[in-house]
Design an enzyme around this catalytic site. Structure first.
Site, PDB file in Angstrom:
ATOM      1  N   TYR A   1      -2.125  -1.059  10.619  1.00 33.84           N
ATOM      2  CA  TYR A   1      -2.357  -1.619   9.280  1.00 33.84           C
ATOM      3  C   TYR A   1      -1.161  -1.319   8.380  1.00 33.84           C
ATOM      4  O   TYR A   1      -0.607  -2.221   7.732  1.00 33.84           O
ATOM      5  CB  TYR A   1      -3.645  -1.031   8.680  1.00 33.84           C
ATOM      6  CG  TYR A   1      -3.749  -1.274   7.193  1.00 33.84           C
ATOM      7  CD1 TYR A   1      -3.984  -2.552   6.691  1.00 33.84           C
ATOM      8  CD2 TYR A   1      -3.576  -0.229   6.274  1.00 33.84           C
ATOM      9  CE1 TYR A   1      -4.060  -2.770   5.320  1.00 33.84           C
ATOM     10  CE2 TYR A   1      -3.649  -0.436   4.917  1.00 33.84           C
ATOM     11  CZ  TYR A   1      -3.884  -1.715   4.439  1.00 33.84           C
ATOM     12  OH  TYR A   1      -3.938  -1.934   3.085  1.00 33.84           O
TER      13      TYR A   1
ATOM     14  N   SER B   1       0.839  -1.206   0.000  1.00 31.00           N
ATOM     15  CA  SER B   1       0.000   0.000   0.000  1.00 31.00           C
ATOM     16  C   SER B   1       0.868   1.247   0.000  1.00 31.00           C
ATOM     17  O   SER B   1       1.975   1.252   0.570  1.00 31.00           O
ATOM     18  CB  SER B   1      -0.854  -0.029   1.269  1.00 31.00           C
ATOM     19  OG  SER B   1      -1.444   1.221   1.471  1.00 31.00           O
TER      20      SER B   1
ATOM     21  N   LYS C   1       1.854  -3.873   6.623  1.00 26.06           N
ATOM     22  CA  LYS C   1       2.262  -3.954   5.211  1.00 26.06           C
ATOM     23  C   LYS C   1       3.780  -3.784   5.099  1.00 26.06           C
ATOM     24  O   LYS C   1       4.452  -4.491   4.339  1.00 26.06           O
ATOM     25  CB  LYS C   1       1.551  -2.870   4.387  1.00 26.06           C
ATOM     26  CG  LYS C   1       0.068  -3.095   4.240  1.00 26.06           C
ATOM     27  CD  LYS C   1      -0.213  -4.290   3.335  1.00 26.06           C
ATOM     28  CE  LYS C   1      -1.667  -4.666   3.310  1.00 26.06           C
ATOM     29  NZ  LYS C   1      -1.972  -5.888   2.604  1.00 26.06           N
TER      30      LYS C   1
HETATM   31  P1  NAD Z   1     -11.132  -6.872   0.896  1.00 30.46           P
HETATM   32  O1  NAD Z   1     -11.361  -6.851   2.365  1.00 30.46           O
HETATM   33  O2  NAD Z   1     -12.287  -6.575   0.008  1.00 30.46           O
HETATM   34  O3  NAD Z   1     -10.493  -8.258   0.449  1.00 30.46           O
HETATM   35  C1  NAD Z   1      -9.680  -9.039   1.293  1.00 30.46           C
HETATM   36  C2  NAD Z   1     -10.229 -10.464   1.238  1.00 30.46           C
HETATM   37  O4  NAD Z   1      -9.413 -11.309   2.048  1.00 30.46           O
HETATM   38  C3  NAD Z   1     -11.661 -10.571   1.761  1.00 30.46           C
HETATM   39  O5  NAD Z   1     -12.436 -11.312   0.848  1.00 30.46           O
HETATM   40  C4  NAD Z   1     -11.518 -11.313   3.088  1.00 30.46           C
HETATM   41  O6  NAD Z   1     -12.649 -12.097   3.382  1.00 30.46           O
HETATM   42  C5  NAD Z   1     -10.271 -12.143   2.839  1.00 30.46           C
HETATM   43  N1  NAD Z   1      -9.490 -12.489   4.041  1.00 30.46           N
HETATM   44  C6  NAD Z   1      -9.098 -11.669   5.047  1.00 30.46           C
HETATM   45  N2  NAD Z   1      -8.352 -12.352   5.912  1.00 30.46           N
HETATM   46  C7  NAD Z   1      -8.251 -13.618   5.451  1.00 30.46           C
HETATM   47  C8  NAD Z   1      -7.606 -14.794   5.913  1.00 30.46           C
HETATM   48  N3  NAD Z   1      -6.898 -14.800   7.054  1.00 30.46           N
HETATM   49  N4  NAD Z   1      -7.725 -15.943   5.183  1.00 30.46           N
HETATM   50  C9  NAD Z   1      -8.462 -15.952   4.028  1.00 30.46           C
HETATM   51  N5  NAD Z   1      -9.085 -14.868   3.562  1.00 30.46           N
HETATM   52  C10 NAD Z   1      -8.982 -13.712   4.256  1.00 30.46           C
HETATM   53  O7  NAD Z   1      -9.934  -5.842   0.597  1.00 30.46           O
HETATM   54  P2  NAD Z   1      -9.388  -5.304  -0.800  1.00 30.46           P
HETATM   55  O8  NAD Z   1      -9.731  -3.869  -0.881  1.00 30.46           O
HETATM   56  O9  NAD Z   1      -9.770  -6.212  -1.870  1.00 30.46           O
HETATM   57  O10 NAD Z   1      -7.822  -5.401  -0.517  1.00 30.46           O
HETATM   58  C11 NAD Z   1      -7.067  -6.521  -0.916  1.00 30.46           C
HETATM   59  C12 NAD Z   1      -5.645  -6.330  -0.432  1.00 30.46           C
HETATM   60  O11 NAD Z   1      -5.138  -5.085  -0.922  1.00 30.46           O
HETATM   61  C13 NAD Z   1      -5.535  -6.251   1.091  1.00 30.46           C
HETATM   62  O12 NAD Z   1      -4.362  -6.928   1.489  1.00 30.46           O
HETATM   63  C14 NAD Z   1      -5.413  -4.765   1.357  1.00 30.46           C
HETATM   64  O13 NAD Z   1      -4.710  -4.501   2.534  1.00 30.46           O
HETATM   65  C15 NAD Z   1      -4.635  -4.296   0.138  1.00 30.46           C
HETATM   66  N6  NAD Z   1      -4.839  -2.873  -0.169  1.00 30.46           N
HETATM   67  C16 NAD Z   1      -6.104  -2.394  -0.354  1.00 30.46           C
HETATM   68  C17 NAD Z   1      -6.292  -1.025  -0.607  1.00 30.46           C
HETATM   69  C18 NAD Z   1      -7.677  -0.457  -0.793  1.00 30.46           C
HETATM   70  O14 NAD Z   1      -7.826   0.769  -0.707  1.00 30.46           O
HETATM   71  N7  NAD Z   1      -8.690  -1.276  -1.074  1.00 30.46           N
HETATM   72  C19 NAD Z   1      -5.186  -0.160  -0.689  1.00 30.46           C
HETATM   73  C20 NAD Z   1      -3.910  -0.696  -0.507  1.00 30.46           C
HETATM   74  C21 NAD Z   1      -3.747  -2.056  -0.247  1.00 30.46           C
HETATM   75  N1  UFG Z   2     -12.604  11.711   3.008  1.00 31.63           N
HETATM   76  C1  UFG Z   2     -13.631  12.597   3.254  1.00 31.63           C
HETATM   77  N2  UFG Z   2     -14.809  12.105   3.731  1.00 31.63           N
HETATM   78  C2  UFG Z   2     -15.013  10.767   3.936  1.00 31.63           C
HETATM   79  C3  UFG Z   2     -13.965   9.856   3.661  1.00 31.63           C
HETATM   80  C4  UFG Z   2     -12.762  10.371   3.200  1.00 31.63           C
HETATM   81  O1  UFG Z   2     -13.484  13.811   3.075  1.00 31.63           O
HETATM   82  O2  UFG Z   2     -16.111  10.392   4.368  1.00 31.63           O
HETATM   83  C5  UFG Z   2     -11.320  12.226   2.462  1.00 31.63           C
HETATM   84  C6  UFG Z   2     -10.111  11.892   3.305  1.00 31.63           C
HETATM   85  O3  UFG Z   2      -9.934  12.869   4.302  1.00 31.63           O
HETATM   86  C7  UFG Z   2      -9.010  11.866   2.251  1.00 31.63           C
HETATM   87  C8  UFG Z   2      -9.711  11.371   0.997  1.00 31.63           C
HETATM   88  O4  UFG Z   2     -11.106  11.581   1.221  1.00 31.63           O
HETATM   89  O5  UFG Z   2      -8.549  13.184   1.991  1.00 31.63           O
HETATM   90  C9  UFG Z   2      -9.485   9.885   0.711  1.00 31.63           C
HETATM   91  O6  UFG Z   2      -9.799   9.125   1.864  1.00 31.63           O
HETATM   92  P1  UFG Z   2      -9.948   7.522   1.818  1.00 31.63           P
HETATM   93  O7  UFG Z   2     -10.339   7.090   3.187  1.00 31.63           O
HETATM   94  O8  UFG Z   2     -10.823   7.127   0.700  1.00 31.63           O
HETATM   95  O9  UFG Z   2      -8.483   7.028   1.434  1.00 31.63           O
HETATM   96  P2  UFG Z   2      -7.086   7.199   2.189  1.00 31.63           P
HETATM   97  O10 UFG Z   2      -6.160   7.853   1.215  1.00 31.63           O
HETATM   98  O11 UFG Z   2      -7.231   7.826   3.509  1.00 31.63           O
HETATM   99  O12 UFG Z   2      -6.664   5.687   2.472  1.00 31.63           O
HETATM  100  C10 UFG Z   2      -6.657   4.711   1.444  1.00 31.63           C
HETATM  101  C11 UFG Z   2      -6.899   3.317   2.034  1.00 31.63           C
HETATM  102  C12 UFG Z   2      -5.728   2.912   2.897  1.00 31.63           C
HETATM  103  C13 UFG Z   2      -4.459   3.009   2.119  1.00 31.63           C
HETATM  104  C14 UFG Z   2      -4.310   4.399   1.531  1.00 31.63           C
HETATM  105  C15 UFG Z   2      -3.095   4.483   0.654  1.00 31.63           C
HETATM  106  O13 UFG Z   2      -8.063   3.324   2.836  1.00 31.63           O
HETATM  107  O14 UFG Z   2      -5.888   1.555   3.261  1.00 31.63           O
HETATM  108  O15 UFG Z   2      -5.457   4.732   0.742  1.00 31.63           O
HETATM  109  O16 UFG Z   2      -3.122   3.458  -0.273  1.00 31.63           O
HETATM  110  F1  UFG Z   2      -3.429   2.765   2.947  1.00 31.63           F
END
Ligand code: NAD
Ligand code: UFG
Length: 338
Positions: free
Chosen positions: A149, A124, A153
């Site tokens: 979190y 991330s 990572k």
């Molecule tokens: P998500 O929660 O939708 O998907 C994660 C999946 O993993 C879910 O289906 C959950 O049920 C499964 N899971 C969790 N723990 C498990 C375990 N111990 N064994 C088996 N399954 C398990 O999240 P996502 O948005 O699809 O994110 C996927 C990956 O990308 C995650 O590792 C997350 O940290 C990373 N990531 C996501 C974002 C974002 O903004 N969505 C940003 C950066 C990194």
């Molecule tokens: N924001 C609002 N109102 C809301 C939610 C968010 O104004 O209700 C603003 C936040 O302050 C920020 C922007 O929208 O300025 C984006 O916020 P998000 O929560 O959508 O995303 P972040 O950048 O805070 O975090 C996301 C993921 C993290 C990841 C990060 C970098 O949630 O897991 O991007 O990849 F680590």
């Protein structure tokens, strides 16, 4: 030969499964449904007209991993499974380290035992912390994460690097995602957070369909062009395609390769709201609120390394992201829960 996808039913996992199946890959999938549902997997099969082999279970269960590697020829692993809510990670940090860090260790041990040495890991942009200026580059210092979190990572990145250092036959891609939004253009799969969404786009879409009364604008006094936070929003389908490129890279290279997956463009909260209003034809009621603790003003990527080394770049623009997010939410007002 197949790709093992952990967390396949999740938001990014399900979109990546679509791209893999469309690219002709066989998939073996595992998910414990802690944050997802079987419906997402059914929809992936409906979109692609192809089947995958699914094991319900937890990646921390070494017996099920052993079964998966024994019953299938796994060529590479794409590892999405983990917990991802920043705020929750401060409340239950041990769960985050257990699921994310310990889960990754159990997975890597199974890979070693079964001589599977290609791994694509979901990292991330959060690993860049708050001290690096955007655009963020892969060679900038990492590790000063502001929450458990993010630390989980970073720790996994270190563990995987050490794994390669002791066994140079591994090929590992660390993909640092920026802000994935959007949904598959079919409207059949998308993001389905539990409870009130923390992230901006699902908060906007749920406000648009009337599930939530208004959108809180969390901070309007940042040093940005309109005072709201700036982020690098990337369409989840583009992000998914980046994983295919990473798997292709590992087919003939060993090493640890780190790539930003972002567009390289930053948009503010108000920019996103305006683009969404244009795409949906709806007005989003907004309410100014104080900054969210731990947020930074600006975060966007320099994605040029992924283009140079993987031949990958994001293709979809903000209008596509908004239109697809809206279609998903409109067609599925309660997400996967009917
Ligand atoms: P998500 O929660 O939708 O998907 C994660 C999946 O993993 C879910 O289906 C959950 O049920 C499964 N899971 C969790 N723990 C498990 C375990 N111990 N064994 C088996 N399954 C398990 O999240 P996502 O948005 O699809 O994110 C996927 C990956 O990308 C995650 O590792 C997350 O940290 C990373 N990531 C996501 C974002 C974002 O903004 N969505 C940003 C950066 C990194
Ligand atoms: N924001 C609002 N109102 C809301 C939610 C968010 O104004 O209700 C603003 C936040 O302050 C920020 C922007 O929208 O300025 C984006 O916020 P998000 O929560 O959508 O995303 P972040 O950048 O805070 O975090 C996301 C993921 C993290 C990841 C990060 C970098 O949630 O897991 O991007 O990849 F680590």
């Amino acid at each position: 030969m197949a790709i093992l996808v952990t967390g396949a039913a999740g938001y990014i996992g399900s979109h990546t499964c679509v791209e893999l199946l469309c690219g002709g890959y066989d998939i073996v999938a595992i998910d414990n449904f802690s944050n997802s549902s079987q419906t997402a997997l059914d929809m992936v099969e409906r979109i692609t007209g192809k089947k995958m082999r699914f094991y319900p279970g937890d990646i921390r269960d070494k017996d099920i991993l052993n079964r998966i590697f024994t019953e299938n020829e796994i060529d590479a692993v794409i590892h999405f499974a983990g917990l991802k809510a920043v705020g929750e990670s401060c409340e239950i940090p041990l769960e985050y380290y257990d699921n994310n860090v310990y889960g990754s260790i159990v997975l890597c041990k199974a890979m070693l035992q079964h001589n599977c040495k290609r791994l694509v890991f979901s990292s991330s942009a959060t690993v860049y912390g708050e001290n690096n200026p955007s655009p963020l580059r892969e060679d900038m210092p990492v590790g000063a994460a502001t929450n458990p979190y993010g630390s989980s990572k970073y720790i996994i990145e270190l563990i995987l690097t050490d794994l390669f250092n002791c066994d140079n036959s591994f090929g590992i891609c660390l993909l640092r995602y920026f802000n994935p939004i959007g949904a598959h253009e079919s409207g059949l799969i998308g993001e389905d957070p539990n409870g009130i969404p923390n992230n901006l786009m699902p908060r906007i879409t749920q406000t648009a369909i009337g599930r939530l009364p208004y959108l809180p604008i969390r901070g309007t006094d940042y040093d940005t062009h309109d005072g709201t936070g700036v982020r690098d929003y990337i369409h989840v389908a583009d992000l998914a395609k980046g994983h295919i490129k990473a798997v292709e890279k590992l087919a003939n290279s060993t090493g640890v390769f780190t790539y930003n997956l972002g567009t390289g463009t930053g948009y503010s909260v108000y920019d996103l709201v305006r683009a969404f209003e244009k795409a949906s034809g709806l007005k989003i009621p907004c309410k100014k609120e104080p900054r969210r603790p731990g947020d930074i003003a600006v975060c966007y990527s320099d994605p040029s390394k992924a283009f140079k080394e993987l031949g990958w770049k994001a293709e979809k623009n903000l209008d596509d992201m908004c239109a697809d997010s809206f279609r998903w939410q409109k067609n599925n007002p309660n997400g996967y829960r009917k």
